[in-house]
Scaffold this motif. Sequence first.
Motif, mmCIF file in Angstrom:
data_model
loop_
_atom_site.group_PDB
_atom_site.id
_atom_site.type_symbol
_atom_site.label_atom_id
_atom_site.label_comp_id
_atom_site.label_asym_id
_atom_site.label_seq_id
_atom_site.Cartn_x
_atom_site.Cartn_y
_atom_site.Cartn_z
ATOM 1 N N THR B 101 0.829 -1.209 0.000
ATOM 2 C CA THR B 101 0.000 0.000 0.000
ATOM 3 C C THR B 101 0.866 1.262 0.000
ATOM 4 N N LEU B 102 1.922 1.242 0.826
ATOM 5 C CA LEU B 102 2.778 2.433 0.901
ATOM 6 C C LEU B 102 3.458 2.681 -0.448
ATOM 7 N N LYS B 103 3.814 1.579 -1.133
ATOM 8 C CA LYS B 103 4.388 1.758 -2.477
ATOM 9 C C LYS B 103 3.350 2.392 -3.406
ATOM 10 N N ASN B 104 2.144 1.860 -3.367
ATOM 11 C CA ASN B 104 1.065 2.423 -4.203
ATOM 12 C C ASN B 104 0.930 3.923 -3.958
ATOM 13 N N MET B 105 0.924 4.304 -2.688
ATOM 14 C CA MET B 105 0.700 5.701 -2.345
ATOM 15 C C MET B 105 1.893 6.561 -2.771
#
Lengths: 331, 196, 687
Positions: B101-105
Amino acid sequence: MSEYLYYPGCSMDSSGRSYRDSLEAVTAPLGITLREIDDWNCCGATEYLGLSRLPAYALIARNLALAEQARNGTNTLVAPCSACFLNLSKTNHAMAEDAAFGAQVNDALAAGDLHYDPDSLRIRHLLDVVVREVGLETVRSRVTRPLRGLKLAPYLGCMVPRPDYDGRWSDPEHPSELDRLLAALGAEVVDYPLKTECCGGHMTQIGPSTAFSMIRRLVDAAERAGADMMVTICPMCQMNIDAFQGEMNAHFHTSHRMPIVFFTQVMGLAFGMAPEAVGFGRELVDARPALARISDEPVPEAEPARVRRPGRPKGPALPMPQMPEAGEVTR
Amino acid sequence: MVLAESTNHAIADPGRVFLEEVIARTGPSCRLDMCIQCGTCGGSCPSADDMDHTPRTLFAMIRAGMREQVLRSNTPWMCVSCYLCTVRCPQDVRITDVMYTLKNMAVASHAYPDSTAPDFSRAFIRNVETFGRSFEVGLTAQHYLRHYLTRLPSMAPMGISMLRSGRMGLTPPRRIRGMRGLKRILARAKALEAAS
Amino acid sequence: MNAERQEGASAAPDAPEDLRIGVYVCHCGSNIAGTVDVGAVRAWAETNLRDRGVVVARDYRFMCSSLGQELIEEDIRERGVNRVVVAACSPHLHERTFRTACENAGLNPYLCELVSIREQDSWVHSDRAAATDKARAIVAGGVERVRHHEELRPLRVPIHPATLVVGGGIGGISAALELANAGYPVYLVEREPSLGGHMAQFDKTFPTLDCSACILTPRMVEAGSHPNITLLTYSEVENVSGYVGNFTVTIRRRARQVDEETCTGCGVCWEKCPVNVIDTHFEAGLGYRKAIYVPFAQAVPKYPVIDREHCTYYLKGTCKACEKFCPPQAIRFDQEDEILTVEVGNIVLATGFKLFDARRIPQYGYGRLPNVFTSLEFERLSNAAGPTGGRVVLRDGVTEPKSVGIVHCVGSRDRAYNNYCSAICCMQSLKFAHLVREHTGATVYEFYIDMRTPAKGYDEFYQRLLEEGTVFIRGKVAAISPGAGTPEEDGKLVIHVEDTLAGRQRRIPVDMVILSAGIEPQDDAKEVAKQFGISCSFEGWMIERHPKLDPVATMTEGVLLAGTVQGPKDIPATVAQGAAASARILGRIQQGEIALEPVRATVDASMCSGCRICNDLCPFNAIVFHEDRMVTEVNPALCQGCGTCIAACPAGAISGTGFSNEQILAQIEGLLMERVARPVEREAVPA
């Protein structure tokens, strides 16, 4: 003949050629038929999930939807590649666990006239099928050339025993399945404590120094354990440890030469097939020299262990904790 | 005291807002809010040495509302998806999923300064979106030319061996037949994600 | 049975026209009134339930206050109210209060019904209108139900002055001594061959570093020689029947194969015994004992037992060395288990805990890596009477460690194992750190998540350890592996941890690791709970009557708890609980008899089909089956009125006093009546 739906994954056609060749060679002796899903697509490995969530799951779910359509009597979908196996089972799990998310994935699939009902397929890794469905008895019965004297380090990598959504593996860190399979082939299985540690994954591409230290650790530990070669169940692990071993050696000024092959290759070997027929020789660190260690001398039957009366040993050493028998529940 | 539904007032703390956002994007069962900061993840991580913050520190930073620093962190990009933290976490936090998720964001907000990892992911996906399959040679060549020019000489022997042993093809994979359908699926998924 | 003075229902129900019901709605400050429109409920009851017999309805800020109670009493005295419905909190809290108020005003207390509009309404809802509607329904249900109430009289039973204490650890010993010193007989039953429990294994106790044996042994000796205590070691409770005041307990005294009358405890037998057995119990697997043995030198009683599983005579029929050499000829190979039946009035359960099995966390290497020890192993290692004579050494039995890592929270605070905090491990770990330094001068690392030192003298002890130079690293240990690769790690154990205060992953090489394993309920906790008719939590901790206000009693009258059987706790808390349990029992004994709730199940023999479905369901073993007549009967003195059998009976042959089918169905109809906003036509109630 048991029939399974089969999702090969992209690497079976490229870097994992020897996995494909050996798998095709051993299906008949194992009594399994693999029915490839028509027109499957790449699972996105660990890359798509890092970019955007829903498209990543939709990409994977297309394969589940195609497999569901092709069920025809069997609902077990087998993947030989760890990342593919994990992605397929992760998607099934995410859709089943969070119905709203499952509906979103299906909403996307509908754009391609597809649909997947969560939990309608059982998704299993090839090793799991060989050990639990085919069974070690059958495997043992097919062995014509036991791998006596060959010391193998079982290496599963991370993504099959973890996070283990369906609770199939004996332990997330120290599973015994591959050890037992290799022992059934007559090989000597060395105690390889790093059997589920990471090979570096995509770090060989994006952070090579990180990956090199991981590869070094794995190869070094296999050497220390006295292994002739490592045996894996994952194309990514095989690729990283085999193809990047040279670059790793250059990086650290070391000279490790630890071959790594697929479990299907050593199975084929034990079933009496020629090494080249099951992909030996395609690896960059050649595994063939080590095959000379296989001894045709029958090993004398070990005497049955005498039931030992607990006694007090000479010397000051303290007794070790008594470990549970395999399978004994300690709580 | 038993809590009635009415006590769940809007939470204004910026850290809590960021935390809730990460949880919502990861899926409700990720349990990031249950982290007790014990450090099992940081102690288990095989690539922690190369991270600018340990995963645990990153979770504390999320709670502190340090959005920009979190999304600039290399930590999620160093994650190798080995799930060791996830199976060991005493609070059952789905740490690997949070890293995704942090990569996506970070990608969405263009916050992460080093493009090596995102570029690799993008290049990989470009192949998949073109052929429906991955294309190792194309990907590697593309990626190395852009980011690892100096690494190429030491890689050449490996490439040649791979070609010789038939483990690498120079031609791209055959496009899957359902490419148009797949494209429609991905387009729809992207639209849905953008809308949510 | 001793319940002769039981009286069931007496007066016939008043004719409907004689019913004069009072309804009292409590605000409970804002606890109820904040969510429920209390005034509206009162007004509605007054008007809409008038035809159901309600003659007065009131609301008040705190019905449980003396002014609130007086409202009820006045209405009973002056307005002829003969049924009372109080809409307030859970009956657990205040049923007794309002029943007493009724009784004070001359009304039979069982004509009062307390319905909960707090726990079941205001506390769990936020929609005021809906919560008010629900309160109306709950009140209507109470009114319909109370119409069917009958006058009941409590059962009065005498209390047997003897007490059974199960478990001979420090909790059980404390409870037994309090009772015995007050002059009452005690049966103290212990499964192991000696009293002492876990405390006997410890070297020192935190935070005072008292020698554990020095403070425990006098208590053991006192309990062992007390004229009022019948000590039954190497014994287990087989069966419990009866009820508070009158339990009948069957105890199996396992054969020691030694005649206690003759044996002098001289020790010749275990000196001569040729069989060495790893002592997995007292020595935590770290030492040896013989096949005939006392667990430790100060054991109470002093008589040994023969471990038949390992004794050569029982395995092969030969040897008999102990018999040959025993000076007073006390060995009895043919001795058999003895079954004892005793009568007691109360029971104290003090069966203790077991250590978390550290093998369940493979990444900590216990059982695989020789120099990983558990907390109990370390207790024995540091104990002067232990297998190394108090030398803290590695598994080779020789080498002193130069560095030691102590791992907190092993198996505790972890959803994969136990969610709870084991309460003792932080302090125990600090104690270990002190002992390691004292014995070896080694560098000690403590790996902790949170340091929990919340009792008298505990944080001061933490301060002391800081002064002693202990290295504290805040981080839960991720894994322990054999060291490899570098000179400083070779031959050592490497602790993988995130130093969370520095925000960095660290590898810390040490010679020895001590796993501060958590504490767990005994393996047979669930069976024990069933045997004594009490409940235990999912994990197996026995459940107390109230977690704050009555942590000593259980929901079963006459069965009390002491020590870790109830949950993790340290020695002072265990001793205090043992004493508290005894104080409760002494109060009972001195009253001579006890009043029991008259809520009981009864079987209508003419309707019982003899299917026996109810027979095994009764948690209190109150159901007997008469083979001759093929009918089931409930023993009213054993029955606790839980209702399980009533619900299970397919023939509807069982009904409960105070919970008859008629009452329950009337209450349900009352609840539904509110929804249709008018009184429903009452159908004939099935018998």
